[in-house]
Design an enzyme around this catalytic site. Structure first.
Site, PDB file in Angstrom:
ATOM      1  CB  CYS A   1      -1.680   7.417   1.496  1.00 45.48           C
ATOM      2  SG  CYS A   1      -3.225   6.655   1.981  1.00 45.48           S
TER       3      CYS A   1
ATOM      4  CD  GLU B   1      -3.005  -1.162   0.407  1.00 47.89           C
ATOM      5  OE1 GLU B   1      -3.226  -0.109  -0.220  1.00 47.89           O
ATOM      6  OE2 GLU B   1      -3.715  -2.179   0.280  1.00 47.89           O
TER       7      GLU B   1
HETATM    8  P1  NAD Z   1       8.054   4.924   5.041  1.00 43.90           P
HETATM    9  O1  NAD Z   1       8.090   4.155   3.783  1.00 43.90           O
HETATM   10  O2  NAD Z   1       9.164   5.852   5.334  1.00 43.90           O
HETATM   11  O3  NAD Z   1       7.933   3.941   6.304  1.00 43.90           O
HETATM   12  C1  NAD Z   1       6.936   2.953   6.435  1.00 43.90           C
HETATM   13  C2  NAD Z   1       7.405   1.840   7.330  1.00 43.90           C
HETATM   14  O4  NAD Z   1       8.559   1.252   6.732  1.00 43.90           O
HETATM   15  C3  NAD Z   1       7.810   2.253   8.740  1.00 43.90           C
HETATM   16  O5  NAD Z   1       7.256   1.335   9.670  1.00 43.90           O
HETATM   17  C4  NAD Z   1       9.314   2.104   8.744  1.00 43.90           C
HETATM   18  O6  NAD Z   1       9.810   1.675   9.977  1.00 43.90           O
HETATM   19  C5  NAD Z   1       9.542   1.016   7.714  1.00 43.90           C
HETATM   20  N1  NAD Z   1      10.858   1.084   7.080  1.00 43.90           N
HETATM   21  C6  NAD Z   1      11.638   2.162   6.889  1.00 43.90           C
HETATM   22  N2  NAD Z   1      12.787   1.812   6.249  1.00 43.90           N
HETATM   23  C7  NAD Z   1      12.724   0.477   6.036  1.00 43.90           C
HETATM   24  C8  NAD Z   1      13.585  -0.490   5.423  1.00 43.90           C
HETATM   25  N3  NAD Z   1      14.756  -0.138   4.908  1.00 43.90           N
HETATM   26  N4  NAD Z   1      13.179  -1.772   5.370  1.00 43.90           N
HETATM   27  C9  NAD Z   1      11.983  -2.148   5.896  1.00 43.90           C
HETATM   28  N5  NAD Z   1      11.125  -1.284   6.480  1.00 43.90           N
HETATM   29  C10 NAD Z   1      11.485   0.012   6.554  1.00 43.90           C
HETATM   30  O7  NAD Z   1       6.649   5.704   5.005  1.00 43.90           O
HETATM   31  P2  NAD Z   1       6.096   6.772   6.024  1.00 43.90           P
HETATM   32  O8  NAD Z   1       6.881   8.037   5.902  1.00 43.90           O
HETATM   33  O9  NAD Z   1       5.933   6.163   7.372  1.00 43.90           O
HETATM   34  O10 NAD Z   1       4.616   6.991   5.431  1.00 43.90           O
HETATM   35  C11 NAD Z   1       4.351   7.872   4.394  1.00 43.90           C
HETATM   36  C12 NAD Z   1       4.196   7.169   3.059  1.00 43.90           C
HETATM   37  O11 NAD Z   1       3.264   6.115   3.179  1.00 43.90           O
HETATM   38  C13 NAD Z   1       3.629   8.071   1.981  1.00 43.90           C
HETATM   39  O12 NAD Z   1       4.286   7.814   0.767  1.00 43.90           O
HETATM   40  C14 NAD Z   1       2.169   7.673   1.893  1.00 43.90           C
HETATM   41  O13 NAD Z   1       1.558   7.939   0.657  1.00 43.90           O
HETATM   42  C15 NAD Z   1       2.269   6.210   2.159  1.00 43.90           C
HETATM   43  N6  NAD Z   1       1.004   5.693   2.684  1.00 43.90           N
HETATM   44  C16 NAD Z   1       0.274   4.853   1.906  1.00 43.90           C
HETATM   45  C17 NAD Z   1      -0.957   4.389   2.369  1.00 43.90           C
HETATM   46  C18 NAD Z   1      -1.802   3.467   1.552  1.00 43.90           C
HETATM   47  O14 NAD Z   1      -2.747   2.921   2.097  1.00 43.90           O
HETATM   48  N7  NAD Z   1      -1.527   3.267   0.280  1.00 43.90           N
HETATM   49  C19 NAD Z   1      -1.416   4.779   3.621  1.00 43.90           C
HETATM   50  C20 NAD Z   1      -0.639   5.632   4.377  1.00 43.90           C
HETATM   51  C21 NAD Z   1       0.576   6.081   3.904  1.00 43.90           C
END
Ligand code: NAD
Length: 473
Positions: free
Chosen positions: A250, A216
């Site tokens: 998002c 997602e």
């Molecule tokens: P992010 O990708 O920075 O982090 C998400 C998760 O990934 C966190 O739990 C983090 O700990 C983990 N993570 C970070 N680095 C990692 C790695 N190297 N390996 C594995 N896991 C890792 O996203 P964010 O800043 O927390 O959220 C914002 C983003 O999420 C935006 O792009 C938004 O559009 C998207 N989002 C999408 C939805 C959806 O339903 N499609 C919903 C909410 C947010």
């Protein structure tokens, strides 16, 4: 030693899988009890969750926490409890004439252990909704919430570990190194919600163990305003979609496409309406802060870059800039005279900034969207049915809301997910049940089957029979 004393993720996964193997097909009563327990946890800790999330953000509007987190979860759990008994039933499947009187069945089975990695923007909803789907489908789950919301993550771990044993539901808290370890485990399915950049890394980690993923992700969700739109309604609905959670959503409308002649009035009205929504931005409990300094500076940088490249910036309100910075609040801001080389037109904004792109007709808007990454959401405002149908059938996006923003996300009866760079797979409702189940096909052979006529040694008779089968099948 109790599992709580040995939080080694590989051990937890092994314990969950062993417990699953000992009871691989939980009945409806067990699933319902788990979902009801989850609903109680959210209800009993409502204020604690509101406080923890607000402390993590600096300020998170309590109404937004209830509206966009608790109410979504509550509806999701109710829907799951109402329908899961039907979804988990063994289904009869059609059987082609050639194979009768044998028959087919499909048996939905839980997959086992679901890994869930969630982001910070709606930390409760996005950790719990995949869990609702996972438990409804009869699985166990491990959750890794975001390091950007540490108080929330600690609370989530505390309340879930009080209600579920570690081999049922486990929460792993920690930074990126924990997330990396977490994403490398051999789950039966992994749900990742977050950025496209990290999603790509997570999908590669999962691929090493052939773990199927639901991704997602994010992106730039376009909003088209048609000539036929009711502008008063349109303005306030786009504003509401953009200002909710200060744009850290998002599916927030990322940018607007509209005819040049209408931009100035729309931009002025948008700002006026924003000032009615929020008489002040600083100190206003209704307006959410930006989650971290890094994101606050990122948004300032987007504005500075746009202004340097010739954009006009309109900022709502008249708050003291230092106070706003202290509280990490970014007022609703409209950016006009945009050009494609501006960073604000290239990166997902994830904040309350609304750039507007001049686009004279639907063809131009569709062309603009088609040349870019497939978005998570698309919004169209208008009353012209022919144009509406054209948008729906000629654009590709994860989902669409017509004449408003974001509402498609919380409909439990339609799939929610991205497409291409905005994600793959879907959860929520029955689609979640299918994502977290193995739909096992079973063929029941009849004792009267004539399959033996196709056994070797092959002869003239075999050839005749093959010809007959070809004709009737
Ligand atoms: P992010 O990708 O920075 O982090 C998400 C998760 O990934 C966190 O739990 C983090 O700990 C983990 N993570 C970070 N680095 C990692 C790695 N190297 N390996 C594995 N896991 C890792 O996203 P964010 O800043 O927390 O959220 C914002 C983003 O999420 C935006 O792009 C938004 O559009 C998207 N989002 C999408 C939805 C959806 O339903 N499609 C919903 C909410 C947010």
């Amino acid at each position: 030693m109790a599992l709580h004393d040995a939080p080694n993720l590989t051990d937890i996964l092994a314990a969950q899988r062993a417990a699953f193997n000992a009871a691989p097909n939980p009945d409806y009563a067990t699933r319902k009890a788990n979902l009801q327990k989850l609903a109680r946890i959210i209800e009993d800790n409502e204020q604690a969750f509101k406080d923890a999330i607000s402390a993590d953000f600096g300020n998170r509007s309590e109404v937004e926490t209830v509206l966009a987190e608790m109410m979504v979860i509550s509806a999701g759990i109710k829907h799951q409890i109402k329908h899961v008994r039907k979804w988990m039933r063994v289904r009869k499947a059609p059987t082609a004439m050639t194979y009768k009187p044998s028959h087919n069945r499909v048996i939905p089975q839980p997959l086992g252990v679901i890994g869930i990695i969630s982001p910070w923007n709606y930390p409760l909803q996005l950790a719990i909704m995949p869990l609702v789907g996972a438990l409804g489908a009869g699985n166990r789950a491990m959750i890794k919430p975001s390091e950007f919301t540490p108080q929330f993550s600690d609370l989530l771990k505390k309340v879930l570990s009080e209600a579920f044993s570690d081999d049922e539901v486990y929460v792993a808290v920690g930074g990126v190194e924990v997330a990396q370890e977490f994403s490398g485990l051999a789950y039966d399915h992994l749900v990742f919600t977050g950025s496209t950049k990290v999603g790509t890394i997570v999908a590669q980690a999962a691929a090493k163990n052939l773990v199927p993923c639901t991704l997602e992700l994010g992106g730039k969700s376009p909003t088209i305003i048609d000539d036929s739109a009711d502008m008063k309604l349109t303005t306030q609905r786009i504003l509401n979609g953009k200002a909710l959670n200060a744009g850290q959503t998002c599916v927030a409308p990322d940018y607007v496409l509209m005819p040049k002649s209408k931009i100035e009035k729309f931009a002025d009205d948008f700002i006026k309406r924003a000032e009615e929504f929020y008489p002040t931005f600083a100190g206003n409990p209704d307006y959410t802060s930006i989650v971290a300094d890094s994101h606050y500076s990122r948004l300032q940088d987007l504005l500075e870059d746009a202004e340097n490249k010739g954009a006009r910036i309109r900022v709502a309100g008249n708050d003291d800039k230092q106070q706003l910075a202290k509280e990490r609040r970014v007022p609703v801001t409209v950016v006009t005279d945009t050009t494609p080389d501006m960073k604000i037109m290239q990166e997902e904004i994830f904040g309350p900034l609304l750039p507007i792109v001049a686009s004279e007709d639907l063809e131009e808007s569709l062309d603009y969207i088609q040349k870019r990454d497939r978005p998570l959401a698309l919004y169209w405002f208008g009353t012209d049915k022919a144009k509406r149908e054209k948008v729906l059938h000629q654009s590709i996006s994860g989902g669409v809301t017509i004449n408003d923003c974001a509402w498609h996300v919380i409909q439990e009866d339609i799939p929610f997910g991205g497409v291409g760079p905005s994600g793959m797979g879907a959860y929520h409702g029955e689609d979640g049940f299918r994502s977290f189940s193995h739909m096992k096909g079973v063929f029941f052979q009849s004792r009267f089957s004539s399959g033996h006529r196709l056994y070797p040694p092959y002869s003239e008779k075999t050839a005749k029979l093959l010809n007959l089968i070809k004709k009737i099948s």
